[in-house]
Design a protein around this motif. Structure first.
Motif, PDB file in Angstrom:
ATOM      1  N   LEU A  72       0.849  -1.193   0.000  1.00 12.77           N
ATOM      2  CA  LEU A  72       0.000   0.000   0.000  1.00 12.77           C
ATOM      3  C   LEU A  72       0.882   1.240   0.000  1.00 12.77           C
ATOM      4  CD1 LEU A  72      -2.872   1.285   0.336  1.00 12.77           C
ATOM      5  CD2 LEU A  72      -2.547   1.084   2.814  1.00 12.77           C
ATOM      6  N   ILE A  73       0.451   2.267  -0.737  1.00 13.00           N
ATOM      7  CA  ILE A  73       1.081   3.584  -0.689  1.00 13.00           C
ATOM      8  C   ILE A  73       0.048   4.575  -0.164  1.00 13.00           C
ATOM      9  CG2 ILE A  73       2.091   5.477  -2.024  1.00 13.00           C
ATOM     10  CD1 ILE A  73       3.133   3.391  -3.987  1.00 13.00           C
ATOM     11  N   VAL A  74       0.408   5.305   0.879  1.00  7.90           N
ATOM     12  CA  VAL A  74      -0.504   6.269   1.500  1.00  7.90           C
ATOM     13  C   VAL A  74      -0.009   7.687   1.222  1.00  7.90           C
ATOM     14  CG1 VAL A  74      -1.521   7.090   3.666  1.00  7.90           C
ATOM     15  CG2 VAL A  74      -1.098   4.637   3.335  1.00  7.90           C
ATOM     16  N   LEU A  75      -0.892   8.532   0.725  1.00 11.81           N
ATOM     17  CA  LEU A  75      -0.617   9.960   0.586  1.00 11.81           C
ATOM     18  C   LEU A  75      -1.360  10.664   1.722  1.00 11.81           C
ATOM     19  CD1 LEU A  75      -1.052  10.376  -3.283  1.00 11.81           C
ATOM     20  CD2 LEU A  75       1.001   9.758  -1.993  1.00 11.81           C
ATOM     21  N   ASP A  76      -0.634  10.977   2.780  1.00  8.89           N
ATOM     22  CA  ASP A  76      -1.260  11.567   3.972  1.00  8.89           C
ATOM     23  C   ASP A  76      -1.433  13.067   3.783  1.00  8.89           C
ATOM     24  OD1 ASP A  76      -2.423  11.438   6.437  1.00  8.89           O
ATOM     25  OD2 ASP A  76      -0.546  11.398   7.563  1.00  8.89           O
ATOM     26  N   GLU A  77      -2.487  13.611   4.419  1.00  9.25           N
ATOM     27  CA  GLU A  77      -2.806  15.038   4.276  1.00  9.25           C
ATOM     28  C   GLU A  77      -2.789  15.425   2.794  1.00  9.25           C
ATOM     29  OE1 GLU A  77      -3.940  16.527   6.768  1.00  9.25           O
ATOM     30  OE2 GLU A  77      -3.269  15.236   8.387  1.00  9.25           O
ATOM     31  N   VAL A  78      -3.519  14.645   2.008  1.00  4.82           N
ATOM     32  CA  VAL A  78      -3.440  14.755   0.555  1.00  4.82           C
ATOM     33  C   VAL A  78      -4.044  16.060   0.028  1.00  4.82           C
ATOM     34  CG1 VAL A  78      -5.611  13.590  -0.009  1.00  4.82           C
ATOM     35  CG2 VAL A  78      -3.649  13.351  -1.539  1.00  4.82           C
ATOM     36  N   HIS A  79      -4.755  16.803   0.886  1.00  6.56           N
ATOM     37  CA  HIS A  79      -5.272  18.100   0.438  1.00  6.56           C
ATOM     38  C   HIS A  79      -4.126  19.048   0.053  1.00  6.56           C
ATOM     39  CE1 HIS A  79      -4.511  18.615   4.782  1.00  6.56           C
ATOM     40  NE2 HIS A  79      -4.217  19.857   4.474  1.00  6.56           N
ATOM     41  N   CYS A  80      -2.893  18.747   0.536  1.00  6.73           N
ATOM     42  CA  CYS A  80      -1.742  19.560   0.134  1.00  6.73           C
ATOM     43  C   CYS A  80      -1.522  19.520  -1.373  1.00  6.73           C
ATOM     44  CB  CYS A  80      -0.477  19.080   0.840  1.00  6.73           C
ATOM     45  SG  CYS A  80      -0.463  19.413   2.613  1.00  6.73           S
ATOM     46  N   LEU A  81      -2.010  18.481  -2.031  1.00  2.00           N
ATOM     47  CA  LEU A  81      -1.913  18.409  -3.489  1.00  2.00           C
ATOM     48  C   LEU A  81      -2.636  19.565  -4.157  1.00  2.00           C
ATOM     49  CD1 LEU A  81      -2.414  14.633  -4.375  1.00  2.00           C
ATOM     50  CD2 LEU A  81      -0.549  16.092  -5.138  1.00  2.00           C
ATOM     51  N   SER A  82      -3.677  20.073  -3.521  1.00  2.00           N
ATOM     52  CA  SER A  82      -4.477  21.134  -4.126  1.00  2.00           C
ATOM     53  C   SER A  82      -4.049  22.521  -3.683  1.00  2.00           C
ATOM     54  CB  SER A  82      -5.958  20.940  -3.775  1.00  2.00           C
ATOM     55  OG  SER A  82      -6.467  19.805  -4.426  1.00  2.00           O
ATOM     56  N   GLU A  83      -3.121  22.588  -2.751  1.00  2.00           N
ATOM     57  CA  GLU A  83      -2.712  23.890  -2.233  1.00  2.00           C
ATOM     58  C   GLU A  83      -1.571  24.458  -3.075  1.00  2.00           C
ATOM     59  OE1 GLU A  83      -4.282  25.531   0.113  1.00  2.00           O
ATOM     60  OE2 GLU A  83      -5.688  23.892   0.337  1.00  2.00           O
ATOM     61  N   TRP A  84      -1.819  24.668  -4.355  1.00  4.10           N
ATOM     62  CA  TRP A  84      -0.800  25.247  -5.226  1.00  4.10           C
ATOM     63  C   TRP A  84      -0.450  26.661  -4.724  1.00  4.10           C
ATOM     64  CZ3 TRP A  84       1.053  22.159  -9.008  1.00  4.10           C
ATOM     65  CH2 TRP A  84       0.268  21.081  -9.396  1.00  4.10           C
ATOM     66  N   GLY A  85       0.822  27.010  -4.770  1.00  5.02           N
ATOM     67  CA  GLY A  85       1.189  28.378  -4.435  1.00  5.02           C
ATOM     68  C   GLY A  85       2.272  28.447  -3.388  1.00  5.02           C
ATOM     69  N   PHE A  86       2.309  29.564  -2.700  1.00  7.70           N
ATOM     70  CA  PHE A  86       3.367  29.882  -1.749  1.00  7.70           C
ATOM     71  C   PHE A  86       3.483  28.821  -0.663  1.00  7.70           C
ATOM     72  CE2 PHE A  86       6.275  32.814   0.160  1.00  7.70           C
ATOM     73  CZ  PHE A  86       6.125  32.663   1.511  1.00  7.70           C
ATOM     74  N   ASP A  87       2.347  28.313  -0.184  1.00  9.67           N
ATOM     75  CA  ASP A  87       2.356  27.378   0.943  1.00  9.67           C
ATOM     76  C   ASP A  87       2.227  25.935   0.492  1.00  9.67           C
ATOM     77  OD1 ASP A  87      -1.160  27.735   1.903  1.00  9.67           O
ATOM     78  OD2 ASP A  87      -0.166  27.696  -0.043  1.00  9.67           O
ATOM     79  N   THR A 126     -10.259  17.422   5.169  1.00  6.15           N
ATOM     80  CA  THR A 126     -11.052  18.407   4.437  1.00  6.15           C
ATOM     81  C   THR A 126     -10.681  18.368   2.970  1.00  6.15           C
ATOM     82  OG1 THR A 126      -9.424  20.153   4.813  1.00  6.15           O
ATOM     83  CG2 THR A 126     -11.226  19.985   6.392  1.00  6.15           C
ATOM     84  N   ALA A 127     -11.646  18.627   2.125  1.00  9.09           N
ATOM     85  CA  ALA A 127     -11.369  18.624   0.689  1.00  9.09           C
ATOM     86  C   ALA A 127     -12.413  19.448  -0.040  1.00  9.09           C
ATOM     87  CB  ALA A 127     -11.378  17.196   0.159  1.00  9.09           C
ATOM     88  N   THR A 128     -11.950  20.155  -1.043  1.00 12.41           N
ATOM     89  CA  THR A 128     -12.862  20.881  -1.914  1.00 12.41           C
ATOM     90  C   THR A 128     -13.251  19.978  -3.079  1.00 12.41           C
ATOM     91  OG1 THR A 128     -10.944  21.814  -3.022  1.00 12.41           O
ATOM     92  CG2 THR A 128     -11.971  23.145  -1.307  1.00 12.41           C
ATOM     93  N   SER A 129     -14.146  20.457  -3.904  1.00  7.97           N
ATOM     94  CA  SER A 129     -14.692  19.636  -4.980  1.00  7.97           C
ATOM     95  C   SER A 129     -13.657  19.225  -6.017  1.00  7.97           C
ATOM     96  CB  SER A 129     -15.835  20.393  -5.669  1.00  7.97           C
ATOM     97  OG  SER A 129     -15.362  21.646  -6.157  1.00  7.97           O
ATOM     98  N   HIS A 130     -12.522  19.965  -6.087  1.00  6.74           N
ATOM     99  CA  HIS A 130     -11.537  19.673  -7.122  1.00  6.74           C
ATOM    100  C   HIS A 130     -10.404  18.757  -6.653  1.00  6.74           C
ATOM    101  CE1 HIS A 130      -8.990  22.743  -5.188  1.00  6.74           C
ATOM    102  NE2 HIS A 130     -10.070  23.481  -5.154  1.00  6.74           N
ATOM    103  N   LEU A 131     -10.440  18.277  -5.400  1.00  4.57           N
ATOM    104  CA  LEU A 131      -9.336  17.457  -4.903  1.00  4.57           C
ATOM    105  C   LEU A 131      -9.212  16.147  -5.682  1.00  4.57           C
ATOM    106  CD1 LEU A 131      -7.034  16.841  -2.974  1.00  4.57           C
ATOM    107  CD2 LEU A 131      -8.692  15.971  -1.338  1.00  4.57           C
ATOM    108  N   LYS A 132     -10.332  15.486  -5.942  1.00 10.98           N
ATOM    109  CA  LYS A 132     -10.281  14.193  -6.655  1.00 10.98           C
ATOM    110  C   LYS A 132      -9.653  14.368  -8.041  1.00 10.98           C
ATOM    111  CE  LYS A 132     -13.164  10.261  -8.075  1.00 10.98           C
ATOM    112  NZ  LYS A 132     -13.029  10.326  -9.546  1.00 10.98           N
ATOM    113  N   SER A 133     -10.063  15.387  -8.760  1.00 11.79           N
ATOM    114  CA  SER A 133      -9.486  15.613 -10.087  1.00 11.79           C
ATOM    115  C   SER A 133      -8.011  15.990  -9.984  1.00 11.79           C
ATOM    116  CB  SER A 133     -10.265  16.702 -10.836  1.00 11.79           C
ATOM    117  OG  SER A 133     -10.213  17.938 -10.132  1.00 11.79           O
ATOM    118  N   ASP A 134      -7.628  16.700  -8.904  1.00 13.22           N
ATOM    119  CA  ASP A 134      -6.218  17.068  -8.713  1.00 13.22           C
ATOM    120  C   ASP A 134      -5.352  15.841  -8.488  1.00 13.22           C
ATOM    121  OD1 ASP A 134      -6.703  19.731  -9.046  1.00 13.22           O
ATOM    122  OD2 ASP A 134      -6.701  20.235  -6.916  1.00 13.22           O
ATOM    123  N   ILE A 135      -5.811  14.935  -7.614  1.00 14.46           N
ATOM    124  CA  ILE A 135      -4.997  13.749  -7.312  1.00 14.46           C
ATOM    125  C   ILE A 135      -4.934  12.815  -8.521  1.00 14.46           C
ATOM    126  CG2 ILE A 135      -6.884  12.399  -6.254  1.00 14.46           C
ATOM    127  CD1 ILE A 135      -4.899  11.252  -4.318  1.00 14.46           C
TER     128      ILE A 135
END
Length: 457
Positions: free
Chosen positions: A130-145, A171-180
């Motif tokens: 198994l491969i786990v991507l923890d706190e995967v919402h970071c994938l959608s946080e494009w930018g400075f942070d 937490t996740a917004t509607s675009h997280l699935k498409s981002d990952i």
């Protein structure tokens, strides 16, 4: 079968909401994006499949402090087949960790570390289950942070085409699935639990000034129980903590500039209730498994509903009534705008980077990583969309602050979720249960002559 395994490995008779479906999806070999509320036991969703399959699990985590906390907690519960490897370790510590890889069942790494080719080669022949991507919402946080290396994570997953991937977040917004799916170039099954935490009442206090906020806090913390106070900067963190301490309460501070040892000490004091009040930046919270936090105060609000929900979700993990209170004055809007978009990478930044012209060093570092994988045109589109998303998130937070009807409904609307809470919902709907848990002041006493000598020698 799953409940039998749960009882055998963890001693629990029932799963929490959402856990069983996530675990079954992983065991069925599906790439799965799991969205579970803060404090709902996300780590069990990869730990149990690992024990059942008896194959190593690779956990990729964006924060070294979170990684170390998770490893420490597993070792506290008796699991010795766990190791973490990251850039914060000394050379000798990393060498020892590499020696333990062959016997490890849980392997924690940061994206920046594993994506270095000479490190990635060490993992390529491991029989991962198994491969786990923890706190995967970071994938959608494009930018400075944003953790830019997370956007290159397919360099890892491509080496394990037949190993399921589990993305986890609160937490996740509607675009997280498409981002990952875009980043990994694989499809995912989305399993999402209700993110509403009905035992946390919500309220906003309109304030006239910075000192007005301080005065309110000094009065409120007398009966607020274990409390986190979130602020926007290290400077404000230190100022508020000093004023709280001067008023007689033991308090801790937590920000990104502290050493790991300092952060760990503060966390442990807070967990044990030696210190019941923490003043912190957004760096605090991930991996801090304290069930009895009664109050979360935002001296400065988060600039997005996702961050706000994640931070207030640290209250009331024991299921008991808790409260989230945001303090707001008119001038705060300028700060929120700065936090949301002030460091946004722009098309001009991308142009300057392409022309090898001097730009902000942190932006340069982010673009250096991302340009390995994305064209200039793609980067322009990504950050244009990101700017629009951040503006939308900021607007939603401002609407939450100025809401005339149910605040909870306003907050959850951002995630396209309905609200079921009726009692102790928010300051608009009515809060019948007020938190009244005494925080003792530190004890002052005169010390003897002998004690004074001991402190000197």
């Amino acid at each position: 079968m799953l409940k039998t395994a749960l009882q055998y490995y963890f001693g629990f008779s029932q799963f929490r909401q959402g856990q069983e479906a996530l675990i079954q999806s992983v065991l069925d070999g599906k790439n799965t994006l799991g969205i579970l509320p803060t404090g709902s036991g996300k780590s069990l969703c990869y730990q149990l499949p690992t024990y059942i399959k008896q194959q190593p699990t690779l956990i990729i985590s964006p924060l070294i402090s979170l990684m170390d906390d998770q490893v420490m907690q597993m070792k506290m519960y008796g699991e010795r087949r766990v190791v973490s490897i990251h850039s914060g370790m000394s050379h000798s510590e990393r060498q020892l960790a590499f020696q333990q890889l062959d016997s490890a069942l849980f392997i924690f790494v940061s994206p920046e570390f594993i994506l270095q080719p000479h490190h990635l080669n060490r993992f390529k022949n491991m029989p991962l289950g198994l491969i786990v991507l923890d706190e995967v919402h970071c994938l959608s946080e494009w930018g400075f942070d944003f953790r830019p290396h997370y956007a290159l994570i397919n360099h890892v997953t491509d080496s394990y085409q037949h190993v399921p991937i589990l993305g986890l977040t609160a937490t996740a917004t509607s675009h997280l699935k498409s981002d990952i799916e875009f980043v990994t170039k694989q499809s995912f099954t989305l399993l999402q639990s209700d993110m509403d935490r009905p035992n946390i009442s919500l309220s906003v206090k309109q304030m006239t000034s910075y000192q007005d906020k301080i005065d309110w806090i000094l009065e409120t913390i007398n009966t607020s129980g274990p409390t986190i106070i979130y602020v926007s900067s290290k400077k404000v963190c230190l100022d508020i903590a000093e004023q709280i301490y001067a008023s007689g309460y033991l308090t801790g501070i937590y920000h990104a500039d502290l050493s790991y040892e300092e952060r760990y000490t503060v966390q442990q004091q807070f967990l044990k209730n030696d210190i019941r009040i923490i003043v912190a930046t957004s760096a605090f919270g991930m991996g801090v498994n304290k069930p009895d936090i009664r109050t979360v105060i935002h001296f400065h609000l988060s600039s997005s509903p996702s961050s706000y929900l994640q931070e207030i979700g640290r209250a009331g993990r024991d299921g008991k009534q808790s409260q989230a209170i945001a303090l707001y004055q008119e001038d705060d809007q300028y700060l929120l705008e700065l936090l949301a978009t002030g460091h946004q990478i722009t098309e001009e930044d991308i142009y300057l980077f392409e022309q090898r012209t001097l730009i902000d060093q942190e932006k340069h570092d982010i673009l250096s990583v991302l340009s390995q994988h994305y064209s200039v045109e793609r980067l322009q589109k990504i950050f244009r969309q990101n700017y629009q998303q951040k503006v939308r998130a900021l607007q939603h937070i401002l609407q939450y602050i100025n809401a005339q009807t149910c605040r909870r409904n306003q907050l959850m609307r951002y995630f396209n979720m309905s609200v079921k809470t009726s009692n102790n919902c928010c300051d608009i709907c009515g809060i019948s249960h007020q938190i009244d848990e005494k925080n003792r002041k530190k004890v002052y006493r005169k010390i003897s002559y002998e004690e004074k000598l001991e402190t000197l020698f």
